[in-house]
Design a protein around this motif. Structure first.
Motif, PDB file in Angstrom:
ATOM      1  N   PRO A   1       0.820  -1.207   0.000  1.00 51.31           N
ATOM      2  CA  PRO A   1       0.000   0.000   0.000  1.00 51.31           C
ATOM      3  C   PRO A   1       0.852   1.254   0.000  1.00 51.31           C
ATOM      4  O   PRO A   1       2.045   1.208   0.315  1.00 51.31           O
ATOM      5  N   GLN A   2       0.262   2.367  -0.338  1.00 45.78           N
ATOM      6  CA  GLN A   2       0.991   3.630  -0.443  1.00 45.78           C
ATOM      7  C   GLN A   2       1.662   3.995   0.875  1.00 45.78           C
ATOM      8  O   GLN A   2       2.787   4.490   0.901  1.00 45.78           O
TER       9      GLN A   2
ATOM     10  N   PRO B   1       2.522   1.871   4.083  1.00 45.67           N
ATOM     11  CA  PRO B   1       2.472   0.591   4.785  1.00 45.67           C
ATOM     12  C   PRO B   1       2.308   0.794   6.289  1.00 45.67           C
ATOM     13  O   PRO B   1       3.020   1.587   6.895  1.00 45.67           O
TER      14      PRO B   1
ATOM     15  N   GLU C   1      -4.498  -3.243  -3.638  1.00 47.91           N
ATOM     16  CA  GLU C   1      -3.885  -2.151  -2.858  1.00 47.91           C
ATOM     17  C   GLU C   1      -4.863  -1.595  -1.826  1.00 47.91           C
ATOM     18  O   GLU C   1      -4.492  -1.424  -0.652  1.00 47.91           O
ATOM     19  N   PRO C   2      -6.137  -1.335  -2.183  1.00 45.23           N
ATOM     20  CA  PRO C   2      -7.067  -0.873  -1.147  1.00 45.23           C
ATOM     21  C   PRO C   2      -7.326  -1.912  -0.062  1.00 45.23           C
ATOM     22  O   PRO C   2      -7.499  -1.561   1.102  1.00 45.23           O
TER      23      PRO C   2
ATOM     24  N   CYS D   1      -5.160  -4.042   1.078  1.00 52.21           N
ATOM     25  CA  CYS D   1      -4.002  -3.928   1.969  1.00 52.21           C
ATOM     26  C   CYS D   1      -4.116  -2.690   2.850  1.00 52.21           C
ATOM     27  O   CYS D   1      -3.887  -2.755   4.063  1.00 52.21           O
ATOM     28  N   ARG D   2      -4.468  -1.572   2.257  1.00 52.19           N
ATOM     29  CA  ARG D   2      -4.522  -0.311   3.006  1.00 52.19           C
ATOM     30  C   ARG D   2      -5.626  -0.353   4.058  1.00 52.19           C
ATOM     31  O   ARG D   2      -5.406  -0.012   5.219  1.00 52.19           O
ATOM     32  N   GLU D   3      -6.834  -0.770   3.659  1.00 51.87           N
ATOM     33  CA  GLU D   3      -7.972  -0.767   4.579  1.00 51.87           C
ATOM     34  C   GLU D   3      -7.877  -1.883   5.620  1.00 51.87           C
ATOM     35  O   GLU D   3      -8.387  -1.739   6.733  1.00 51.87           O
TER      36      GLU D   3
ATOM     37  N   ARG E   1      -5.015  -2.992   6.901  1.00 50.83           N
ATOM     38  CA  ARG E   1      -3.750  -2.813   7.630  1.00 50.83           C
ATOM     39  C   ARG E   1      -2.764  -3.949   7.331  1.00 50.83           C
ATOM     40  O   ARG E   1      -2.178  -4.538   8.223  1.00 50.83           O
TER      41      ARG E   1
ATOM     42  N   ASP F   1     -14.048   1.867   6.652  1.00 57.38           N
ATOM     43  CA  ASP F   1     -13.038   1.213   5.809  1.00 57.38           C
ATOM     44  C   ASP F   1     -13.326  -0.279   5.690  1.00 57.38           C
ATOM     45  O   ASP F   1     -13.246  -0.862   4.606  1.00 57.38           O
TER      46      ASP F   1
ATOM     47  N   THR G   1     -14.248  -2.641   2.394  1.00 57.17           N
ATOM     48  CA  THR G   1     -13.389  -3.746   2.001  1.00 57.17           C
ATOM     49  C   THR G   1     -14.184  -5.004   1.676  1.00 57.17           C
ATOM     50  O   THR G   1     -13.749  -5.823   0.853  1.00 57.17           O
TER      51      THR G   1
END
Length: 297
Positions: free
Chosen positions: A4-5, A7, A180-181, A183-185, A187, A250, A254
């Protein structure tokens, strides 16, 4: 490796599970992992227990063995395997809420500790078996995750990893709008492929004994969660209150991403079975699992 942008570190992972604690248990229960369906007629409770039993089978657990549950959640997997296989388990979780819940539900042969697997303080070569059910994804340093597992296992020890994986060759919109989202959402500092996991495991000293892709057998976990979330939002005022909180929003976003990620093959679910070298293979004197209570060397 999907990264993710921004981490997340271990503190963000712990905070995620602490804040989402009531949501996870409302939607799915005390097993914070997928269910595994064989016939499609199993209840969600039967399915999550089937995944736990599959892990126990892959590990070839025997009574009296010392085990470690890496990222143990509420301790439900540890309690089930201790009860059904007669093993002794130390579980490690980053989450204070999960550790608190586990402490309120003690079980013979099970100890749950709050801590970071990457700095776990356990003695080398002191366990017969280890498992990580959907926790390796949260590790900032995945090579070290495998290295620590290899360090604490005795010669001939076994490790089973159940992991969310990126489909080999996933690219374009599948990465931008799904992986990617997720992973980001969720964690997740990163999401690897099967090939990357096997390479990291081998670099740590493990032999790969087996791999099974069970994506189709676990995917309905998220359709069930999405349906339960929708019903809860329509019927329950407390669920609507929880949904207004930032991280809960979030999580709700997801759910459809996960459903689509499985349907498109962007995300896979793999069960990786690994073993360490036996004493007669590498010249190291044999070490039996003498118990996990001693401090790290």
């Amino acid at each position: 490796m999907i990264v993710p942008q921004i981490p997340p570190g271990p503190e963000a992972v712990a905070d995620h599970y602490d804040e989402l604690d009531p949501v996870y248990r409302r939607l799915w229960g005390e097993h914070v992992h997928h269910g595994l369906w064989a016939t499609g007629r199993e209840t969600p409770v039967e399915a999550v227990e089937a995944l736990v039993d599959t892990v126990g089978d892959r590990l070839r657990l025997a009574p009296g063995e010392a085990c470690v549950d890496i990222g143990c959640g509420y301790g439900s997997t540890a309690r089930r395997l201790a009860a059904t296989r007669g093993v002794r388990v130390i579980g490690i979780t980053l989450s204070a809420e999960q550790a608190r819940h586990a402490a309120a539900h003690p079980a013979a042969g099970v100890e749950v500790r709050r801590g970071d697997w990457l700095d776990n303080g356990l003695r080398a070569a002191s366990f017969d078996a280890a498992w990580a059910i959907e926790s390796s994804e949260h590790m900032v340093d995945k090579p070290r995750f495998f290295a620590e597992a290899h360090r604490v296992l005795s010669p001939g020890g076994r490790l089973v990893v159940c992991a969310w994986l990126s489909g080999s060759g996933a690219s374009g919109w599948r990465v931008r709008h799904l992986l990617e989202p997720i992973c980001r959402e969720g964690r997740l500092p990163s999401m690897g492929t099967r090939e990357e996991y096997e390479a990291m495991a081998e670099a740590a000293g493990f032999a790969v004994e087996g791999y099974e892709d069970v994506s189709r057998r676990v995917a309905r976990t998220w359709t069930i969660c999405a349906r339960r979330a929708l019903v809860a939002l329509l019927r329950d005022r407390e669920s609507r209150r929880l949904a207004r909180r930032g991280r809960n929003r979030d999580f709700l976003r997801t759910l459809p991403r996960l459903v689509l990620a499985y349907r498109t093959g962007a995300m896979r679910y793999g069960i990786l079975t690994l073993s360490t070298a036996r004493a007669d293979e590498d010249g190291v004197p044999g070490t039996s699992g003498t118990g996990p209570s001693a401090p790290r060397d």
